[in-house]
Scaffold this motif. Structure first.
Motif, PDB file in Angstrom:
ATOM      1  N   UNK A   1       0.847  -1.193   0.000  1.00 57.31           N
ATOM      2  CA  UNK A   1       0.000   0.000   0.000  1.00 57.31           C
ATOM      3  C   UNK A   1       0.880   1.240   0.000  1.00 57.31           C
ATOM      4  N   UNK A   2       0.514   2.200  -0.804  1.00 56.48           N
ATOM      5  CA  UNK A   2       1.270   3.441  -0.806  1.00 56.48           C
ATOM      6  C   UNK A   2       0.357   4.576  -1.179  1.00 56.48           C
ATOM      7  N   UNK A   3       0.518   5.670  -0.493  1.00 53.63           N
ATOM      8  CA  UNK A   3      -0.223   6.849  -0.895  1.00 53.63           C
ATOM      9  C   UNK A   3       0.636   8.074  -0.717  1.00 53.63           C
ATOM     10  N   UNK A   4       0.331   9.080  -1.524  1.00 50.55           N
ATOM     11  CA  UNK A   4       1.162  10.281  -1.479  1.00 50.55           C
ATOM     12  C   UNK A   4       0.913  11.056  -0.195  1.00 50.55           C
ATOM     13  N   UNK A   5      -0.354  11.205   0.159  1.00 49.26           N
ATOM     14  CA  UNK A   5      -0.673  11.995   1.332  1.00 49.26           C
ATOM     15  C   UNK A   5      -1.847  11.375   2.081  1.00 49.26           C
ATOM     16  N   UNK A   6      -1.653  11.137   3.360  1.00 45.20           N
ATOM     17  CA  UNK A   6      -2.719  10.632   4.209  1.00 45.20           C
ATOM     18  C   UNK A   6      -2.705  11.426   5.504  1.00 45.20           C
ATOM     19  N   UNK A   7      -3.551  11.018   6.444  1.00 50.24           N
ATOM     20  CA  UNK A   7      -3.578  11.753   7.706  1.00 50.24           C
ATOM     21  C   UNK A   7      -3.593  10.776   8.869  1.00 50.24           C
ATOM     22  N   UNK A   8      -2.641  10.960   9.780  1.00 51.71           N
ATOM     23  CA  UNK A   8      -2.560  10.127  10.966  1.00 51.71           C
ATOM     24  C   UNK A   8      -3.396  10.797  12.053  1.00 51.71           C
ATOM     25  N   UNK A   9      -4.565  10.205  12.345  1.00 48.87           N
ATOM     26  CA  UNK A   9      -5.468  10.844  13.309  1.00 48.87           C
ATOM     27  C   UNK A   9      -4.943  10.729  14.734  1.00 48.87           C
ATOM     28  N   UNK A  10      -4.085   9.745  14.996  1.00 44.75           N
ATOM     29  CA  UNK A  10      -3.555   9.577  16.350  1.00 44.75           C
ATOM     30  C   UNK A  10      -2.485  10.636  16.638  1.00 44.75           C
ATOM     31  N   UNK A  11      -1.541  10.781  15.710  1.00 44.64           N
ATOM     32  CA  UNK A  11      -0.478  11.775  15.893  1.00 44.64           C
ATOM     33  C   UNK A  11      -0.888  13.149  15.366  1.00 44.64           C
ATOM     34  N   UNK A  13      -1.118  14.378  12.253  1.00 42.75           N
ATOM     35  CA  UNK A  13      -0.276  15.026  11.266  1.00 42.75           C
ATOM     36  C   UNK A  13      -0.351  14.292   9.938  1.00 42.75           C
ATOM     37  N   UNK A  14       0.067  14.998   8.896  1.00 41.98           N
ATOM     38  CA  UNK A  14       0.014  14.445   7.554  1.00 41.98           C
ATOM     39  C   UNK A  14       1.138  13.444   7.370  1.00 41.98           C
ATOM     40  N   UNK A  15       0.817  12.365   6.692  1.00 45.10           N
ATOM     41  CA  UNK A  15       1.813  11.345   6.401  1.00 45.10           C
ATOM     42  C   UNK A  15       1.713  10.956   4.933  1.00 45.10           C
ATOM     43  N   UNK A  16       2.712  10.219   4.463  1.00 47.72           N
ATOM     44  CA  UNK A  16       2.732   9.801   3.073  1.00 47.72           C
ATOM     45  C   UNK A  16       4.018  10.277   2.413  1.00 47.72           C
ATOM     46  N   UNK A  17       4.356   9.649   1.281  1.00 44.81           N
ATOM     47  CA  UNK A  17       5.632  10.003   0.664  1.00 44.81           C
ATOM     48  C   UNK A  17       5.620  11.385   0.020  1.00 44.81           C
TER      49      UNK A  17
END
Ligand code: ZN
Ligand code: ZN
Length: 123
Positions: A1-11, A13-17
């Motif tokens: 699985x890979x995505x450019x931009x996601x969101x970590x609701x626990x931390x 903040x935005x995540x992804x490559x």
């Protein structure tokens, strides 16, 4: 699985490559991205065994099951997440692809503006 931009609701903040960042090790200033190659736990948001923070190659240990940071390796409390880079915050405030997000999240926009105002000008 890979995505450019996601969101970590626990931390929260935005995540992804697609997200530029600095290694979350407090002693490190290596520029990375928040893709799966850099995440502690080796799975989105850290999976089952990681803290979900992001590290450079020097600060991730590759075990049998997954890659983890030194805090998780020693089963210690996770590092404090580093703030987003000024580069990334500006992107969210200015880039057209974030227009919808800006309209939906006025509080976050205000928070980022305040954080940017505090960021060193020469960062
Ligand atoms: Zn970790
Ligand atoms: Zn590092």
């Amino acid at each position: 699985m890979g995505w450019a931009i996601g969101y970590d609701t626990r931390l929260r903040r935005d995540v992804g490559y697609g997200v530029p960042a600095i290694c979350d090790d407090p002693e490190c200033a290596e520029e990375i991205d928040r893709g799966l190659a850099h995440v502690c736990g080796g799975a989105p948001f850290g999976g089952d065994c990681g803290c979900g923070l992001h590290f450079c190659g020097k600060h991730l240990w590759h075990g049998e099951d997954a890659q983890v940071c030194r805090r998780c390796l020693g089963e210690q409390e996770a590092f404090t997440p580093k703030p987003d880079t000024p580069e990334w915050m500006r992107c969210k405030l200015e880039h057209p692809t974030w227009a919808e997000w800006r309209a939906a999240e006025p509080e976050e926009v205000a928070r980022i503006r305040a954080a940017l105002a505090e960021a060193p000008a020469c960062a």
